[in-house]
Write an enzyme that holds these catalytic residues in place. Structure first.
Site, PDB file in Angstrom:
ATOM      1  N   TRP A   2     -32.283 -14.266 -82.655  1.00 22.36           N
ATOM      2  CA  TRP A   2     -33.599 -14.769 -82.748  1.00 22.36           C
ATOM      3  C   TRP A   2     -34.598 -13.976 -83.807  1.00 22.36           C
ATOM      4  O   TRP A   2     -35.508 -14.772 -84.606  1.00 22.36           O
ATOM      5  CB  TRP A   2     -34.320 -14.846 -81.508  1.00 22.36           C
TER       6      TRP A   2
ATOM      7  N   HIS B 213     -28.885 -14.706 -65.354  1.00 25.99           N
ATOM      8  CA  HIS B 213     -28.174 -15.548 -64.768  1.00 25.99           C
ATOM      9  C   HIS B 213     -27.612 -15.388 -63.309  1.00 25.99           C
ATOM     10  O   HIS B 213     -27.409 -16.270 -62.515  1.00 25.99           O
ATOM     11  CB  HIS B 213     -27.015 -15.620 -65.592  1.00 25.99           C
TER      12      HIS B 213
ATOM     13  N   ARG C 185     -29.168 -10.758 -69.745  1.00 18.67           N
ATOM     14  CA  ARG C 185     -28.794 -11.769 -69.629  1.00 18.67           C
ATOM     15  C   ARG C 185     -27.908 -12.115 -67.999  1.00 18.67           C
ATOM     16  O   ARG C 185     -28.051 -13.216 -67.418  1.00 18.67           O
ATOM     17  CB  ARG C 185     -27.918 -12.573 -70.658  1.00 18.67           C
TER      18      ARG C 185
ATOM     19  N   HIS D 113     -35.784 -13.673 -75.392  1.00 13.03           N
ATOM     20  CA  HIS D 113     -35.131 -14.011 -76.444  1.00 13.03           C
ATOM     21  C   HIS D 113     -35.478 -13.298 -77.925  1.00 13.03           C
ATOM     22  O   HIS D 113     -34.886 -13.617 -78.725  1.00 13.03           O
ATOM     23  CB  HIS D 113     -35.221 -15.551 -76.552  1.00 13.03           C
TER      24      HIS D 113
END
Ligand code: HIF
Length: 300
Positions: free
Chosen positions: A185, A45, A41, A169
């Site tokens: 998830w 980002h 992540r 995810h």
């Protein structure tokens, strides 16, 4: 490029950094026992601020070290990822933060059972926050497919690439104190697979309103084998994840990736590699051509 810049690292030097990242992935006290998901992540980002029209943002600069970008609520929780990598930066000061964040994600994806993502170094670190991109460029999980297209087309991705990326995810979870959403998830959130697409298609997802007012979609997997006394755990999808099902152009890719893990791995490797290169302008020898206020970069 000033000639005081160091030569590009050898593959043996890079291998040492990758080994150091591999060694820190196992974090028994943290989340599901791995630093891997939050490192993925962090890289996303750092790169996902890219705006192709103005050629600003992207994976160069490591702007999240500054409050202007690091303090963006969209980046909540990524301080954990940066802290995991700090000892590696201390041990190998020649690597820039911007390179280390992207490389760590590549190592994490591979170690969690995913494909080999192509990675090229040479990113520089900003030395002040003057070139940090404005906030508001990362996606809002409460929205739908129009928003996903708005955000990812801005970076230069197409519909197939949006769906291929979304398979990340499979990894990690949502945290109430970071995004406000809750849960994971898939059942095994530290193993890279195409399970995310299969669960999207197979399950009957129900809308759930959280105490903070956010809405997500949930499903309780009845089939999973539980240890005695264990409660069945709810799995979740974000509204943006669900929009892959309801959108006529996205859905065929969800179906293909659910059926064909090799295709997903190949497409994911390509699109994640492309994501990590966003915003980088390289010269013929691969060096990043950058202006003032940066640290790092190799000899041409
Ligand atoms: Fe995520 N993402 N992402 N994401 N993401 C979260 C967590 C992770 C979006 C929202 C969220 C991508 C796209 C989108 C990972 C990787 C990628 C969380 C939870 C939210 C809300 C944060 C928290 O509370 O800790 C949205 C709206 C996206 C647009 C589709 C990428 C494709 C899937 C680009 C991608 O690679 C990872 C990994 C996590 C798990 C982080 C963790 O700490 O476990």
């Amino acid at each position: 490029m000033p000639s005081s810049n160091p030569p590009a690292p050898s593959s043996a030097q890079l291998e040492e950094v990758k080994d150091a990242v591999r060694a820190l992935l196992h974090q028994p006290e943290y989340d599901d026992g791995s630093a891997g998901p939050v490192l993925v992540r962090l890289a996303w980002h750092s790169a996902g601020t890219y705006d192709a029209a103005s050629k600003t943002g992207g994976s160069n600069g490591a702007g999240m070290r500054y409050e202007k970008e690091g303090g963006d609520p969209a980046n909540a929780g990524l301080a954990h990822a940066r802290a995991f990598l700090e000892p590696v930066k201390e041990k190998f000061p020649w690597i820039t933060y911007a390179d280390l964040w992207c490389l760590a994600a590549v190592v994490a994806v591979k170690e969690m059972g995913g494909p080999e993502v192509q990675w090229q170094g040479g990113r520089t670190d900003f030395t002040d926050d003057s070139k940090v991109p404005p906030r508001g460029r990362l996606p809002d999980a409460a929205q739908g497919s129009d928003h996903l297209r708005h955000i990812f087309y801005r970076m230069g991705f197409n519909d197939q690439e949006i769906v291929a990326l979304s398979g990340a995810h499979n990894l990690g979870r949502c945290h109430g104190d970071r995004s406000g959403f809750e849960g994971k998830w898939v059942n095994q959130p530290t193993r890279f697979s195409n399970q995310y697409y299969r669960l999207l298609l197979q399950n009957d997802w129900k809308k759930k309103k959280l105490a903070n007012g956010l809405e997500q979609f949930v499903y309780v997997d009845e089939e999973i084998e539980l240890e005695e006394g264990e409660e069945p755990e709810e799995l979740m999808m974000l509204p943006t994840d669900m929009s892959l099902l309801s959108d006529a152009a996205f859905r065929p890719w969800v179906e293909r990736y659910a059926k064909d893990k090799d295709l997903f791995f190949a497409h994911f490797a390509a699109v994640f590699g492309k994501l990590l290169e966003l915003g980088l302008v390289r010269d013929a020898s691969g060096n990043i051509v950058n202006e003032e206020n940066v640290e790092g970069g190799y000899q041409s």
